[in-house]
Design an enzyme around this catalytic site. Structure first.
Site, PDB file in Angstrom:
ATOM      1  N   GLU A 131      39.292  46.223  36.199  1.00 36.38           N
ATOM      2  CA  GLU A 131      38.415  47.299  36.384  1.00 36.38           C
ATOM      3  C   GLU A 131      38.511  47.722  37.932  1.00 36.38           C
ATOM      4  O   GLU A 131      38.161  48.917  38.147  1.00 36.38           O
ATOM      5  CB  GLU A 131      37.083  47.017  35.750  1.00 36.38           C
ATOM      6  CG  GLU A 131      36.901  46.982  34.296  1.00 36.38           C
ATOM      7  CD  GLU A 131      37.084  45.434  33.975  1.00 36.38           C
ATOM      8  OE1 GLU A 131      37.746  44.619  34.823  1.00 36.38           O
ATOM      9  OE2 GLU A 131      36.914  45.160  32.701  1.00 36.38           O
ATOM     10  N   LYS A 181      26.225  51.239  23.395  1.00 36.10           N
ATOM     11  CA  LYS A 181      27.240  51.489  22.183  1.00 36.10           C
ATOM     12  C   LYS A 181      26.616  52.190  21.116  1.00 36.10           C
ATOM     13  O   LYS A 181      27.354  53.248  20.509  1.00 36.10           O
ATOM     14  CB  LYS A 181      27.246  50.061  21.519  1.00 36.10           C
ATOM     15  CG  LYS A 181      28.476  50.000  20.473  1.00 36.10           C
ATOM     16  CD  LYS A 181      28.608  48.725  20.160  1.00 36.10           C
ATOM     17  CE  LYS A 181      29.865  48.580  19.083  1.00 36.10           C
ATOM     18  NZ  LYS A 181      30.439  47.224  18.595  1.00 36.10           N
ATOM     19  N   MET A 225      44.237  41.177  61.353  1.00 41.14           N
ATOM     20  CA  MET A 225      42.976  41.841  62.070  1.00 41.14           C
ATOM     21  C   MET A 225      41.874  40.780  62.223  1.00 41.14           C
ATOM     22  O   MET A 225      41.484  40.507  63.477  1.00 41.14           O
ATOM     23  CB  MET A 225      42.433  42.909  61.525  1.00 41.14           C
ATOM     24  CG  MET A 225      41.416  43.685  62.269  1.00 41.14           C
ATOM     25  SD  MET A 225      42.039  44.333  63.750  1.00 41.14           S
ATOM     26  CE  MET A 225      42.381  45.884  63.201  1.00 41.14           C
TER      27      MET A 225
END
Lengths: 158, 558
Positions: free
Chosen positions: B50, B162, B471
């Protein structure tokens, strides 16, 4: 400096947590908070007391306006507003002390809501410092419980 | 005729002009996926995580200027979106995140896959909604899109239980939105515009400081007009790259922690700083009290809360920066070159150019420059991950147009680049989309290679592989006495084989002389992603570097 901020919001579920969450994450401490519906049932008014300098106040006002549900935000300086808090105080009382307590209640224009054998419940609606002085006066009798609302305030005149 | 909430949602999306959504199915969104099954208009892209859906929607929005839409199921699906939502929020990207929720009778009961996503996203979204009745769905979707794309854009979460998907309504979509408590102020105040014009007329050493707000307002044209009309040098933030042509003679490049020396010197010395849709972020300002210490500051932004948040401003102008700039351009008198100022800047440019030392090793900066030379004049979008790869890409590629640079600015999200590149390629199918990555960040959403392969997206992934979390290693070298604590990534998997396993074309490049040919090769791959693992100099640093909390004119240059 202490500020009393009025926040007029849409009366919708979750609005309180949006406002409270905003204060918390921007690092502004809420000293007291009172919420209730206004003359328009779709609108709620929050009265928030918080500490901060002018720049903090400006920033928190702008951040409050960014919340989609916020309609209006304004600072209520003490000299321009009427302010009230409500406190309920349960004080230990017996036959000997009850009249002394009642006297204090009268001086502060408070009232007794409930009397029992060993206690009285007093209601006082006033400005914060008055409530604090009364609390101080009652302390020697033994305060069993105390509950206070947050401050509410309205602008004078207008 | 009555339709289900799920069908109604798809109709709403169509009315909003949505063509594509990025999502991942699950239990409570089954009714919506069933409606999608028979829908012919909306393209649904199946991601593999997701977070990839949220970043893809974000990349799509940045590349196109449209609202990106992502979709996830309740509970873990929704919480997996949150990094992407926070990322879009920090960079003011218009996005709609639709999450499924357990059915209304189960709400608040710790039901299976229940998470309070409206509670969770309160501080990381522009706004959010939990729809409790199907009848409210069309109005809420309309409001959500309006809020996402208007004013200062941002992500809006719509949480849909739902049963709200299942229940039927007679569908009608509102024509107008009316939110009493939300009315962005878009026109600058005329008095403030006049003050700004006066300040510009009086300035001897002006600088424009342009942020991402100029891109979201589509104001690049106005930025250029004002800069040229009044001969004002322009520096951009990381988010503002592309809002002013990087090749323009008035361009100072990027400012801030890894900005050019001449941009940082110019800002420190300027007598007028014109901030356009920028927010005086700590990575830009360094030590805030020493930022532009001699300058009068004009700050234009659509978000009033940004003005005065970090610095005191002399001329605040609240409004859409495109409108504000237009009003200024109309009113302001044209100015000749500020000869002394330009000469000073030219001297800095000569003395402190962006540079790196060539050696036998592959320098990461060289890979970026070479790709720039190779693709100059073509429609290219550079996407980055976060870290050294991002800063070098900001420094060594010149961005002449808005929406050709896509990078996670505010949140600094590793793993953003690959899914965002997918989203950008969907939005701009004819552009060359390249993700400059590090060997650390590429693995944070590597599963999205599947999404790219399955959709035959010809994105390029250039891994600047230094076997380090570069970094962080750089900070450890410069600030923590070379204590390379947990930044060595030499036990990474073989990225070429990983990419090939996903079905992408892949190569490894170990010699400088092979860099150009490999980049050219990547451009010939047009039916699937191409990954090149460039084995670059391991301990190369990003310079200039302003150590955190220092004034920006006190930087390490090499």
């Amino acid at each position: 400096m202490r500020h009393t901020i009025s926040v007029i919001v849409e009366n919708k579920p979750g609005v309180l947590s949006r406002v409270a969450g905003l204060f918390a994450r921007r690092g502004f401490n809420i000293e007291s908070l009172a919420v209730g519906v206004t003359e328009d049932p779709n609108v709620s008014r929050m009265t928030i007391v918080a500490e901060g300098d002018e720049r903090d106040l400006e920033q928190i006002t702008k951040q409050l306006y960014k919340l989609i549900d916020t309609l209006k935000v304004f600072d209520l300086p003490r000299e321009k507003a009427v302010e009230r808090e409500l406190a309920l105080i349960k004080v230990a009382a017996n036959e000997k002390t009850r009249s002394d307590i009642t006297q204090i209640v009268e001086i502060f224009r408070a009232q007794v809501l409930d009397v029992s054998e060993d206690s009285v419940v007093i209601e006082i609606s006033d400005e914060a410092d008055k409530i604090e002085s009364m609390e101080k006066m009652l302390r020697r009798f033994g305060i069993k419980e105390l509950v206070r609302t947050g401050k509410i305030a309205l602008e004078r005149g207008g | 005729m009555e339709i289900s909430g799920a069908q109604a949602l798809l109709e709403c999306l169509k009315k909003e002009g949505v063509e594509i959504i990025f999502g991942y199915p699950g239990g409570v969104v089954l009714p919506l996926y069933d409606a999608l099954y028979s829908d012919k208009t909306i393209k649904h892209i199946l991601v593999r995580h997701e977070q990839g859906a949220a970043h893809a929607a974000d990349g799509y929005a940045r590349a196109t200027g449209k609202v990106g839409v992502c979709l996830a199921t309740s509970g873990p699906g929704a919480t997996n979106l949150t990094t992407g939502i926070a990322n879009a929020h920090m960079d003011s990207i218009p996005m709609i995140a639709i999450t499924g929720q357990v059915a209304t009778p189960l709400l608040g009961k710790d039901s299976f896959q229940e998470a309070d996503i409206t509670g969770i996203t309160l501080p990381i979204a522009k706004h959010n909604y939990l729809i409790k009745k199907t009848e409210d769905l069309p109005r809420i979707v309309k409001e959500a899109f309006y809020i996402a794309r208007s004013g200062r854009p941002g992500p809006v979460v719509i949480d849909i239980p739902k049963d709200v998907f299942v229940n039927k309504i007679k569908f009608s979509y509102p024509d107008k939105v009316e939110i009493k408590s939300y009315k962005p102020n878009l026109q600058g105040h005329p008095k403030q515009i006049s003050l700004a014009c006066k300040a510009i007329a009086a300035a001897k050493r002006p600088v424009m400081y342009v942020g991402g707000g100029a891109i979201s307002a589509n104001a690049a044209g106005e930025v250029k007009q004002l800069a040229e009309k009044c001969n004002i040098p322009v520096t951009t933030t990381l988010m503002g790259l592309g809002a002013f042509p990087g090749t323009h003679e008035l361009s100072l490049g990027m400012l801030g922690m890894h900005g050019t020396a001449y941009a940082n010197y110019a800002v420190t010395d300027c007598d007028l700083l014109i901030a356009v849709g920028a927010r005086f972020d700590d990575r830009v300002t360094g030590h805030i009290d020493k930022f532009a210490p001699n300058a009068k500051i004009i700050h234009m932004d659509v978000d009033p809360a940004e003005i005065g948040k970090n610095v005191r401003v002399d001329v605040p102008i609240v409004g859409d920066v495109k409108n504000v700039l237009r009003a200024i351009i109309e009113k302001v008198a044209a100015k000749e070159k500020h000869a002394e100022w330009v000469a000073q800047i030219e001297e800095w440019k000569k003395k402190y150019p962006l540079a790196y030392k060539s050696t036998k090793e592959i320098k990461p900066q060289y890979v970026i420059e070479e790709f720039y030379r190779l693709t100059q004049g073509r429609d290219v979008i550079i996407v980055t991950e976060v870290g050294q790869n991002q800063m070098w890409s900001a420094q060594f590629f010149k961005y002449d147009k808005p929406r050709t640079w896509i990078s996670s600015g505010g949140l600094g999200t590793m793993g953003f680049g690959l899914p965002a590149a997918n989203g950008a390629q969907f939005g701009r199918p004819n552009a060359i989309v390249a993700d400059f990555a590090g060997d650390g960040s590429i693995q944070m959403n590597i599963q999205e290679l599947t999404t790219a392969v399955n959709n035959r997206l010809p994105i390029k992934i250039f891994v600047l592989d230094n076997c380090f979390l570069g970094m962080v290693r750089q900070w450890q070298e410069l600030i923590y006495e070379r204590h390379y604590s947990h930044t060595n990534l030499c036990n990474n998997p073989d990225l070429v084989r990983v990419a090939e396993a996903y079905g992408a074309a892949a190569r490894r490049v170990e010699k400088v002389e092979d860099v150009k040919a490999a980049l050219e090769w990547s451009l010939t791959i047009t039916d699937r992603p191409a990954l090149i693992d460039f084995m670059v100099a391991k301990e190369e640093n990003v310079f200039p570097f302003v150590p955190p909390g220092q004034p920006i004119n006190e930087m390490l240059i090499d």
